[in-house]
Design an enzyme around this catalytic site. Structure first.
Site, PDB file in Angstrom:
ATOM      1  CE  LYS A 185      -3.397  -2.875   0.057  1.00 17.83           C
ATOM      2  NZ  LYS A 185      -4.146  -3.420   1.154  1.00 17.83           N
TER       3      LYS A 185
HETATM    4  C1  LIG Z   1      -5.092  -4.503   1.628  1.00 18.40           C
HETATM    5  C2  LIG Z   1      -6.558  -4.472   1.688  1.00 18.40           C
HETATM    6  C3  LIG Z   1      -7.290  -4.865   2.825  1.00 18.40           C
HETATM    7  C4  LIG Z   1      -6.667  -5.530   4.011  1.00 18.40           C
HETATM    8  O1  LIG Z   1      -5.595  -4.875   4.556  1.00 18.40           O
HETATM    9  P1  LIG Z   1      -4.510  -5.709   5.406  1.00 18.40           P
HETATM   10  O2  LIG Z   1      -3.734  -4.589   6.055  1.00 18.40           O
HETATM   11  O3  LIG Z   1      -3.701  -6.506   4.451  1.00 18.40           O
HETATM   12  O4  LIG Z   1      -5.246  -6.531   6.392  1.00 18.40           O
HETATM   13  C5  LIG Z   1      -8.656  -4.695   2.814  1.00 18.40           C
HETATM   14  N1  LIG Z   1      -9.306  -4.206   1.749  1.00 18.40           N
HETATM   15  C6  LIG Z   1      -8.655  -3.855   0.626  1.00 18.40           C
HETATM   16  C7  LIG Z   1      -9.432  -3.310  -0.532  1.00 18.40           C
HETATM   17  C8  LIG Z   1      -7.267  -3.990   0.552  1.00 18.40           C
HETATM   18  O5  LIG Z   1      -6.623  -3.677  -0.583  1.00 18.40           O
END
Ligand SMILES: *Cc1c(COP(=O)(O)O)cnc(C)c1O
Length: 371
Positions: A185
């Site tokens: 991210k």
């Molecule tokens: C990455 C992501 C999550 C979950 O995040 P984590 O930190 O990996 O638990 C949830 N929703 C979306 C759309 C994501 O891209």
């Protein structure tokens, strides 16, 4: 196979000051919950304009906390888009409620407002809309729909920190907004997440939820003795560490520059791909796109995917419609439920999109993509 270096679709950037921030935290008295958790929460609030932040150990935990705070439970329905990461819908299942999949618009792959409206019933407790790829949803339409039916609105903005919609920052557009700090991210804490809200009650519920459902009210502690605390509900240990939050604070300082760079990379792709009729690009007006992903549609996706991987380009597919996963199929969701999501899934491919890309990298990707 190509000898060119592997280009991942996304990755983190860590600089010396990020490393130093973590070292400083390690040398302090606090490993887990300490002053840096609050500092990180305040920094995210200052950046987004949200009033309260609750940092947890993943974006998934933040989604779970949001569902809990909204009292989502057995018998309730929560509308989620079919085109998202499984965690969005899983958070509804964690609370014993039923995810109801709305279809997405074919041009943006964002949740389709008409499909949301069609799926609203007397049992609908909340909508979780996903700012897919970093592009904010149609929040005006979602807000008026939620208000009309008196249901809660959650933004899964795991793709969209740093984005904006009609001048308002992502983080201020829904009742609760959720971010992820996974390395792929925009900014990272290793694993980590945060829920932000303007509602003090929702924030305090999520704060207790991340720590076993224990409330530690300072006033009460004073009255009852410093040892006193009460577990008032069944929570989890979803705490994030001070070490992680040190990294988060350091990373967040770079977010604006990184969003600008992601938009620059997207601009390179846009200008190099415009003429190709095999590709349609997703874009909305009136928004600041955070460009977590750069997604294109191609006719012969599987062949393109193979070719690009053979060229050492780490393309990916985001996403398999959630309800097509075997677990959801076992729950009884059927193929054909969301035709746009299923059609898009056959065609989409995520190109490399991260801050370290140079224009020459984009040229290499485009050459391989166009074939
Ligand atoms: C990455 C992501 C999550 C979950 O995040 P984590 O930190 O990996 O638990 C949830 N929703 C979306 C759309 C994501 O891209």
């Amino acid at each position: 196979m190509s000898n060119a270096p592997f280009l991942p679709y996304g990755r983190q950037i860590l600089a010396e000051d990020d490393i130093q921030a973590v070292v400083d935290a390690l040398k302090s008295d606090w490993l887990t919950t300490g002053p840096r958790v609050g500092l990180f929460e305040k920094a995210v609030c200052d950046h987004t304009g949200a009033k309260h932040g609750v940092a947890v150990n993943s974006g998934t935990a933040a989604l779970h906390a949001a569902m809990y705070a909204l009292n989502v439970s057995k018998g309730d329905e929560v509308i989620v888009p079919a085109m998202t990461f499984a965690a969005t819908a899983n958070s509804v299942l964690y609370c014993g409620a039923t995810p109801v999949f709305a279809d997405v618009s074919l041009d943006t792959l964002l949740i389709d407002i008409e499909s949301v409206e069609t799926n609203i019933t007397a049992k609908t407790k909340a909508i979780i809309a996903v700012d897919y790829a970093g592009q904010p949803c149609d929040w005006d339409a979602l807000r008026s729909l939620a208000a009309k039916h008196n249901i809660a609105l959650v933004a899964d903005a795991c793709h969209a920190i740093g984005g904006a919609y009609k001048g308002a920052s992502v983080g201020t557009l829904a009742d609760i907004t959720v971010f992820s700090f996974h390395p792929v991210k925009h900014i990272t804490t290793g694993e980590g997440g945060m829920a932000v809200t303007d509602d003090e009650l929702l924030a305090s519920k999520m704060r207790a939820f991340r720590s076993h459902g224990i409330t530690t009210d300072a006033h009460q502690r004073e009255k009852e003795g410093a040892w006193f605390y009460e577990m008032t509900d069944l929570g989890f240990n979803y705490r994030i560490t001070d070490v992680q939050c040190a990294l988060g604070v350091s990373q967040l300082a770079k977010l604006d520059d990184w969003i600008a760079k992601r938009n620059e990379v997207a601009g390179w792709y846009d200008s190099k791909l415009n003429s190709s009729s095999a590709i349609s690009l997703h874009k909305a007006e009136n928004v600041r796109h955070a460009y977590h992903l750069y997604v294109v549609r191609v006719d012969d996706r599987d062949a393109v995917f193979q070719r690009m991987r053979a060229d050492n380009i780490g393309v990916n597919v985001h996403y398999i419609p959630v309800y097509l996963h075997p677990y959801y199929q076992k729950l009884g969701y059927e193929k054909g439920l969301c035709p746009n999501a299923e059609k898009a899934y056959e065609q989409i491919i995520s190109l490399p999109m991260w801050v370290g890309l140079e224009e020459a990298d984009v040229d290499r990707v485009v050459t391989s993509l166009v074939g």
